[in-house]
Design a protein around this motif. Structure first.
Motif, short mmCIF file in Angstrom:
data_model
loop_
_atom_site.label_atom_id
_atom_site.label_comp_id
_atom_site.label_asym_id
_atom_site.label_seq_id
_atom_site.Cartn_x
_atom_site.Cartn_y
_atom_site.Cartn_z
N LEU A 1 3.64 1.33 10.17
CA LEU A 1 2.95 0.13 9.69
C LEU A 1 1.87 -0.33 10.67
N GLU A 2 2.13 -0.22 11.96
CA GLU A 2 1.09 -0.55 12.95
C GLU A 2 -0.10 0.38 12.81
N LEU A 3 0.18 1.67 12.57
CA LEU A 3 -0.90 2.62 12.36
C LEU A 3 -1.68 2.28 11.09
N ALA A 4 -0.97 1.91 10.03
CA ALA A 4 -1.63 1.51 8.78
C ALA A 4 -2.53 0.31 9.01
N LYS A 5 -2.06 -0.64 9.79
CA LYS A 5 -2.86 -1.84 10.10
C LYS A 5 -4.14 -1.45 10.83
N SER A 6 -4.01 -0.52 11.79
CA SER A 6 -5.18 -0.10 12.56
C SER A 6 -6.17 0.68 11.70
N CYS A 7 -5.69 1.23 10.57
CA CYS A 7 -6.56 2.00 9.67
C CYS A 7 -7.09 1.16 8.51
N GLY A 8 -6.86 -0.15 8.54
CA GLY A 8 -7.52 -1.01 7.56
C GLY A 8 -6.64 -1.77 6.60
N ALA A 9 -5.31 -1.57 6.65
CA ALA A 9 -4.44 -2.35 5.76
C ALA A 9 -4.56 -3.83 6.10
N ASP A 10 -4.67 -4.66 5.08
CA ASP A 10 -4.81 -6.10 5.31
C ASP A 10 -3.49 -6.75 5.67
N TYR A 11 -2.41 -6.26 5.05
CA TYR A 11 -1.07 -6.79 5.32
C TYR A 11 -0.11 -5.62 5.43
N VAL A 12 0.85 -5.73 6.35
CA VAL A 12 1.88 -4.69 6.47
C VAL A 12 3.24 -5.38 6.60
N TYR A 13 4.25 -4.79 5.93
CA TYR A 13 5.59 -5.37 5.95
C TYR A 13 6.64 -4.28 6.01
N ASN A 14 7.64 -4.52 6.86
CA ASN A 14 8.80 -3.64 6.94
C ASN A 14 9.84 -4.16 5.97
N THR A 15 10.09 -3.41 4.90
CA THR A 15 10.99 -3.90 3.85
C THR A 15 12.46 -3.73 4.22
N LYS A 16 12.74 -3.27 5.44
CA LYS A 16 14.10 -3.40 5.97
C LYS A 16 14.33 -4.82 6.49
N LYS A 17 13.22 -5.51 6.77
CA LYS A 17 13.31 -6.83 7.41
C LYS A 17 12.92 -7.96 6.47
N VAL A 18 12.14 -7.66 5.43
CA VAL A 18 11.69 -8.70 4.51
C VAL A 18 11.91 -8.23 3.08
N ASP A 19 11.94 -9.19 2.17
CA ASP A 19 12.14 -8.90 0.75
C ASP A 19 10.77 -8.64 0.10
N PHE A 20 10.62 -7.49 -0.53
CA PHE A 20 9.34 -7.16 -1.16
C PHE A 20 8.94 -8.22 -2.19
N ALA A 21 9.90 -8.74 -2.92
CA ALA A 21 9.61 -9.75 -3.94
C ALA A 21 8.93 -10.97 -3.33
N ASN A 22 9.32 -11.32 -2.12
CA ASN A 22 8.72 -12.49 -1.47
C ASN A 22 7.33 -12.19 -0.91
N VAL A 23 7.19 -11.03 -0.26
CA VAL A 23 5.93 -10.78 0.43
C VAL A 23 4.79 -10.45 -0.54
N VAL A 24 5.10 -9.90 -1.70
CA VAL A 24 4.02 -9.61 -2.65
C VAL A 24 3.41 -10.92 -3.16
N VAL A 25 4.24 -11.95 -3.29
CA VAL A 25 3.73 -13.27 -3.69
C VAL A 25 3.04 -13.95 -2.51
N GLU A 26 3.60 -13.76 -1.33
CA GLU A 26 3.00 -14.34 -0.13
C GLU A 26 1.59 -13.81 0.09
N CYS A 27 1.39 -12.54 -0.18
CA CYS A 27 0.07 -11.92 0.02
C CYS A 27 -0.91 -12.27 -1.09
N PHE A 28 -0.46 -12.14 -2.31
CA PHE A 28 -1.39 -12.16 -3.44
C PHE A 28 -1.25 -13.39 -4.35
N GLY A 29 -0.28 -14.26 -4.07
CA GLY A 29 -0.09 -15.41 -4.93
C GLY A 29 0.81 -15.08 -6.12
N GLU A 30 0.99 -16.05 -6.99
CA GLU A 30 1.90 -15.89 -8.12
C GLU A 30 1.46 -14.79 -9.09
#
Length: 343
Positions: free
Chosen positions: A202-231
């Motif tokens: 994920l750190e490598l992805a960030k360095s290559c241009g990803a705007d947001y990166v999340y480890n889904t072992k640590k966060v819930d995908f359902a929450n972060v997709v809304v956090e990033c892009f809104g409802e």
């Protein structure tokens, strides 16, 4: 006396040999390429482990390559001796319905060099000129060997359509996922979110241009997709991991009426919620390899500086250390992106 060259042979799973054979002569319409670099991809690893369903042994691998034209038959035009090139490894029939309708990547009789036909893991490789794509002089052989996987990502972008201004989620930050992230941005995507279970990737992805990166072992995908892009969530979700967990995340959290694109190859039969897919009227697209125009776009993006390949180059191995390259990938799986073989 015939000149000889070395050719890699995978005699059986985990068993790599080298054979000395004559340097091939070009047949009509062919080019002889002095191979300089060979990339190792996940499918090659499956072959090494004896888990690829569509190969028989012995075989010669090598489908991500770059090299130099050293000879060509008199019928060949558009190529010159000394030119840097890469090779498109698809072998198709030109007669079936997909082939005659511009979709030869879906040929009913498709074969791929290094899997069903002889690959380019040798010091020299004779190949039809139609499979050879010139590279800019400014491009390195390392970059040239990565045009093939980049073309996979470019083609996947196009499977959705026009991504300009779109909000995109990419699940899986392996080599294809990170190349896809860069290709999406090169095509004009507004925002790209990437997920994985590896902080390193994920750190490598960030360095290559990803705007947001999340480890889904640590966060819930359902929450972060809304956090990033809104409802309204993402406009499109790409699955570059290819397992029930990531496809389940995509189906459960896609905006109703939106698109999921499956890029990864599922190793096992999928068990996913098709009822939810139907209830949300989601479009599930798939992406298979590439076509020539994808190679041209991939080369153009690298030449324009829109896609960086060097951060994904993990380690080089000499040609005769092919097996050591596989062992390195096995021992450093999480932190290895692209291993390159120097011929």
């Amino acid at each position: 006396m015939e000149e000889k060259m070395l050719q890699e042979i995978m005699a059986a799973p985990y068993e790599i040999q080298f054979k000395e054979i004559p340097i091939p002569k070009v047949e009509p319409g062919q080019v002889l390429v002095r191979i300089k670099r060979i990339g190792v991809c996940g499918s090659d690893i499956h072959v090494y482990h004896g888990k690829h369903p569509y190969v028989t042994y012995p075989l010669t691998q090598g489908h991500e390559v770059s090299g130099e034209v050293v000879s060509l038959s008199e019928e060949v035009t558009g190529l010159v001796i000394g030119q840097k090139v890469t090779i498109e490894p698809q072998v198709y029939c030109n007669h079936c319905y997909p082939c005659t309708h511009g979709k030869y990547n879906l040929c009913e009789n498709l074969q791929v060099m290094g899997f069903q036909t002889v690959g380019a893991s040798s010091e020299y490789f004779a190949v039809d000129a139609s499979k050879v794509t010139p590279l800019p002089d400014s491009m390195t052989y390392d970059e040239g060997a990565m045009i093939e996987p980049l073309a996979v990502a470019v083609h996947a972008c196009k499977r959705y359509g026009d991504v300009r201004g779109k909000k995109v989620a990419v699940l899986g930050a392996g080599p294809i996922g990170i190349l896809l992230c860069q290709a999406l941005k090169a095509f004009g995507a507004a925002q790209v979110m990437m997920t994985d279970v590896s902080d390193y990737r994920l750190e490598l992805a960030k360095s290559c241009g990803a705007d947001y990166v999340y480890n889904t072992k640590k966060v819930d995908f359902a929450n972060v997709v809304v956090e990033c892009f809104g409802e309204d969530k993402a406009d499109v979700i790409y699955d570059c991991a290819g397992n029930d967990i990531t496809m389940g995340q995509a189906i459960s959290n896609a905006r109703k009426g939106s698109v999921i694109v499956l890029v990864a190859v599922f190793a096992d039969l999928a068990k996913v919620d098709l009822a939810k897919l139907n209830d949300s009227e989601l479009d599930l697209y798939t992406s298979m390899m590439y076509r020539h125009e994808d190679y041209l776009d991939a080369i153009r993006f690298v030449e324009e500086g829109k896609i960086q390949l060097k951060p994904l180059m993990s380690k080089h191995f000499p040609f005769k250390d092919y097996k050591e390259a596989y062992k390195y990938i096995e021992d450093h799986h999480e932190t290895t992106m692209k291993v390159l073989i120097d011929v």
